[in-house]
Design a protein around this motif. Structure first.
Motif, mmCIF file in Angstrom:
data_model
loop_
_atom_site.group_PDB
_atom_site.id
_atom_site.type_symbol
_atom_site.label_atom_id
_atom_site.label_comp_id
_atom_site.label_asym_id
_atom_site.label_seq_id
_atom_site.Cartn_x
_atom_site.Cartn_y
_atom_site.Cartn_z
ATOM 1 N N GLY A 146 0.730 -1.250 0.132
ATOM 2 C CA GLY A 146 -0.055 -0.057 -0.187
ATOM 3 C C GLY A 146 0.933 1.335 0.084
ATOM 4 N N ASP A 147 2.258 1.111 0.024
ATOM 5 C CA ASP A 147 2.880 2.490 0.170
ATOM 6 C C ASP A 147 3.553 2.668 -1.233
ATOM 7 O OD1 ASP A 147 4.932 0.450 -0.440
ATOM 8 O OD2 ASP A 147 5.566 0.138 1.737
ATOM 9 N N GLY A 148 3.178 1.866 -2.262
ATOM 10 C CA GLY A 148 3.452 2.042 -3.848
ATOM 11 C C GLY A 148 4.815 1.980 -4.220
ATOM 12 N N LEU A 149 5.607 1.493 -3.242
ATOM 13 C CA LEU A 149 7.281 1.202 -3.525
ATOM 14 C C LEU A 149 7.383 0.154 -4.357
ATOM 15 C CD1 LEU A 149 8.394 2.563 -0.057
ATOM 16 C CD2 LEU A 149 8.389 3.643 -2.150
ATOM 17 N N ALA A 150 6.779 -1.112 -4.122
ATOM 18 C CA ALA A 150 6.806 -2.356 -5.119
ATOM 19 C C ALA A 150 6.320 -1.902 -6.579
ATOM 20 C CB ALA A 150 6.205 -3.357 -4.446
ATOM 21 N N LEU A 151 5.242 -1.185 -6.474
ATOM 22 C CA LEU A 151 4.479 -0.731 -7.593
ATOM 23 C C LEU A 151 5.372 0.132 -8.454
ATOM 24 C CD1 LEU A 151 1.935 -0.377 -9.478
ATOM 25 C CD2 LEU A 151 1.048 1.509 -7.706
ATOM 26 N N ARG A 152 5.930 1.066 -7.856
ATOM 27 C CA ARG A 152 7.141 1.711 -8.382
ATOM 28 C C ARG A 152 7.951 0.969 -9.091
ATOM 29 N NH1 ARG A 152 11.142 3.919 -4.321
ATOM 30 N NH2 ARG A 152 11.689 1.778 -4.729
ATOM 31 N N GLU A 153 8.518 -0.052 -8.606
ATOM 32 C CA GLU A 153 9.696 -1.069 -9.393
ATOM 33 C C GLU A 153 8.650 -1.722 -10.476
ATOM 34 O OE1 GLU A 153 12.791 -1.050 -8.714
ATOM 35 O OE2 GLU A 153 11.989 0.751 -7.216
ATOM 36 N N VAL A 154 7.392 -2.062 -10.251
ATOM 37 C CA VAL A 154 6.824 -3.100 -11.380
ATOM 38 C C VAL A 154 6.696 -2.004 -12.497
ATOM 39 C CG1 VAL A 154 4.591 -3.985 -11.950
ATOM 40 C CG2 VAL A 154 5.827 -4.498 -9.753
ATOM 41 N N LEU A 155 6.575 -0.745 -12.287
ATOM 42 C CA LEU A 155 5.968 0.092 -13.458
ATOM 43 C C LEU A 155 7.246 0.358 -14.378
ATOM 44 C CD1 LEU A 155 3.762 2.643 -11.523
ATOM 45 C CD2 LEU A 155 3.170 1.028 -13.149
ATOM 46 N N ARG A 156 8.467 0.181 -13.938
ATOM 47 C CA ARG A 156 9.754 0.032 -14.639
ATOM 48 C C ARG A 156 9.639 -0.890 -15.787
ATOM 49 N NH1 ARG A 156 13.601 2.812 -11.729
ATOM 50 N NH2 ARG A 156 13.359 2.817 -9.518
ATOM 51 N N TRP A 157 8.838 -1.869 -15.465
ATOM 52 C CA TRP A 157 8.770 -3.048 -16.855
ATOM 53 C C TRP A 157 7.698 -2.548 -17.856
ATOM 54 C CZ3 TRP A 157 11.839 -7.418 -16.698
ATOM 55 C CH2 TRP A 157 12.630 -7.540 -15.552
ATOM 56 N N GLN A 158 6.921 -1.538 -17.747
ATOM 57 C CA GLN A 158 5.915 -1.066 -18.582
ATOM 58 C C GLN A 158 4.839 -2.008 -18.867
ATOM 59 O OE1 GLN A 158 6.087 2.099 -19.748
ATOM 60 N NE2 GLN A 158 7.836 2.361 -18.359
ATOM 61 N N LEU B 122 20.173 -8.603 -17.218
ATOM 62 C CA LEU B 122 18.911 -8.348 -16.731
ATOM 63 C C LEU B 122 18.380 -7.172 -17.573
ATOM 64 C CD1 LEU B 122 19.218 -7.783 -12.840
ATOM 65 C CD2 LEU B 122 18.903 -10.004 -14.322
ATOM 66 N N GLU B 123 16.946 -7.589 -17.717
ATOM 67 C CA GLU B 123 16.143 -6.550 -18.924
ATOM 68 C C GLU B 123 16.083 -5.259 -18.338
ATOM 69 O OE1 GLU B 123 12.594 -8.348 -20.422
ATOM 70 O OE2 GLU B 123 13.243 -10.373 -19.291
ATOM 71 N N ILE B 124 15.941 -4.869 -17.080
ATOM 72 C CA ILE B 124 15.761 -3.524 -16.432
ATOM 73 C C ILE B 124 16.711 -3.119 -15.459
ATOM 74 C CG2 ILE B 124 14.119 -2.110 -15.296
ATOM 75 C CD1 ILE B 124 13.041 -2.764 -17.881
ATOM 76 N N ASP B 125 17.229 -2.106 -15.784
ATOM 77 C CA ASP B 125 18.185 -1.486 -14.546
ATOM 78 C C ASP B 125 17.312 -0.552 -13.638
ATOM 79 O OD1 ASP B 125 19.958 -0.394 -13.191
ATOM 80 O OD2 ASP B 125 21.363 0.779 -14.714
ATOM 81 N N ASP B 126 17.315 -1.294 -12.439
ATOM 82 C CA ASP B 126 16.665 -0.648 -11.295
ATOM 83 C C ASP B 126 17.659 0.017 -10.502
ATOM 84 O OD1 ASP B 126 17.819 -2.687 -9.594
ATOM 85 O OD2 ASP B 126 16.102 -3.770 -9.386
ATOM 86 N N GLY B 127 18.873 0.227 -10.680
ATOM 87 C CA GLY B 127 19.779 0.972 -9.802
ATOM 88 C C GLY B 127 20.397 0.094 -8.757
ATOM 89 N N TRP B 128 19.916 -0.927 -8.554
ATOM 90 C CA TRP B 128 20.379 -1.893 -7.366
ATOM 91 C C TRP B 128 20.828 -3.237 -7.740
ATOM 92 C CZ3 TRP B 128 22.828 -1.083 -2.674
ATOM 93 C CH2 TRP B 128 23.049 -2.256 -2.178
#
Length: 358
Positions: free
Chosen positions: A121-133, A300-306
């Protein structure tokens, strides 16, 4: 009523003046508490946390506290979220937790069109998911108040209290691809099953099973429901508490996911400074295991910075004796409360209040 009683029976009451004085004193105390009670309550809450409490409120389901810490005036403040007194994240290292929650499951999934998040519910996992379009993301959370707090500006005394938090989750809930559903996830997923929904990745980001009400969301029955919602070449991940501080709980979660019928179930871990060593369970229902799927990738397909391929694959390694007593661990069911009981004992031991023989 007391005054009327005194007026009627004052001649029969010994030390009448003292009685009146006592009532006046009680009235003054009540008035002082009414005027200052909120400030005193806030001051007491400040004592419970190492950092300054900047906001606190009670929703229908839980008590939420937000604190801030200034380590260096030249650097951003560290914002932390607590639910019912338990740490949920700190802004200086939440990136580690959420990258390790999302990156492995997304890299292990064949597609990323439709994603389901349970909790978060904090939207932080969602933020990471949205990187994958993704094309669509469904998020189920029990508490609309919390999601609203991480979606819309919250103004108090002319100040936008949650501005740093909306910046942190990059206003993820405002993305038109995101669809929120509110209620008990155990029941809500039944509706998704009836509708024939299928998801390429399922991410379970719930608080630890620290209360009997949470136990059912760690049960074999719940994981079996999620298996029904997962595509054949998709992957599921579950936040699984600390493999170091709560080892039996961690093992119980993994064993329960296995019991629910997934073909491959693996567990992995990584250090998150605010939490210590933390763990997750990842599962696939067909084909290769998640670890094998990730190992096949060149990059990896997406660079999430970590996360990197090396970091993720290394996270699957445990010492050779770690799983030796897995056969003694119970599968968590709704009626045996195993995950809750393990969690209770594990953390009592960690806090030094474990009773031998309990």
């Amino acid at each position: 009523v007391g005054l009327l009683f005194y007026l009627v029976y004052r001649k029969r009451i010994r030390f009448g003046a003292l009685v009146v004085a006592a009532h006046v004193l009680v009235g003054v105390i009540i008035a002082v508490i009414a005027i200052n009670g909120t400030n005193w309550d806030n001051a007491m809450e400040d004592l419970l946390y190492k950092d300054k409490v900047i906001f606190s409120y009670n929703s229908k389901y839980q008590h939420v506290t937000i604190t801030e810490r200034i380590m260096d005036p030249a650097r951003p403040k560290i914002i932390s979220l607590f639910i019912n007194g338990r740490s949920q994240f700190a802004s200086n290292d939440e990136k580690i937790y959420h990258s390790m929650l999302v990156a492995p499951v997304m890299n292990a999934s064949a597609r990323h069109d439709n994603i389901l998040i349970i909790g978060g519910g904090d939207g932080l996992a969602l933020r990471e998911v949205l990187r994958w379009q993704p094309k669509s993301v469904d998020l189920i959370d029990i508490d609309k108040t919390i999601v609203d707090f991480f979606t819309l500006p919250y103004i108090e005394n002319g100040k936008e209290i949650n501005k740093p938090l909306l910046k942190l989750n990059q206003h993820s809930f405002s993305d038109p691809r995101v669809h929120t559903h509110f209620g008990d996830a155990f029941i809500k997923v039944d509706k998704l099953i009836r509708e024939g929904r299928l998801y390429d990745s399922i991410i379970v980001d719930l608080p630890d099973p620290s209360h009997p009400d949470l136990n059912k969301l760690y049960s074999a029955r719940f994981y079996a429901k999620l298996k029904t919602l997962l595509t054949g070449d998709g992957a599921l991940v579950v936040q699984s508490t600390s493999p170091y501080h709560a080892k039996n709980t961690f093992l119980c979660i993994g064993k329960t996911v296995q019991y629910a019928g997934f073909m491959h179930v693996e567990q992995y871990h990584h250090n998150v400074p605010s939490f210590g060593e933390w763990g997750w369970t990842i599962a696939t229902k067909n084909g290769l295991s998640a670890r094998a799927r990730i190992a096949q990738k060149d990059t990896l397909e997406i660079d999430d910075g970590w996360s990197t391929k090396g970091v993720i694959l290394a996270a699957f390694e445990f010492n050779k004796h770690y799983f030796e007593h897995l056969d003694t661990i119970k599968v968590n069911r709704i009626n045996n409360q195993a995950a809750y009981q393990y969690h209770l004992v594990d953390w009592e031991k960690q806090q030094g209040i474990y009773v031998i023989g309990k």
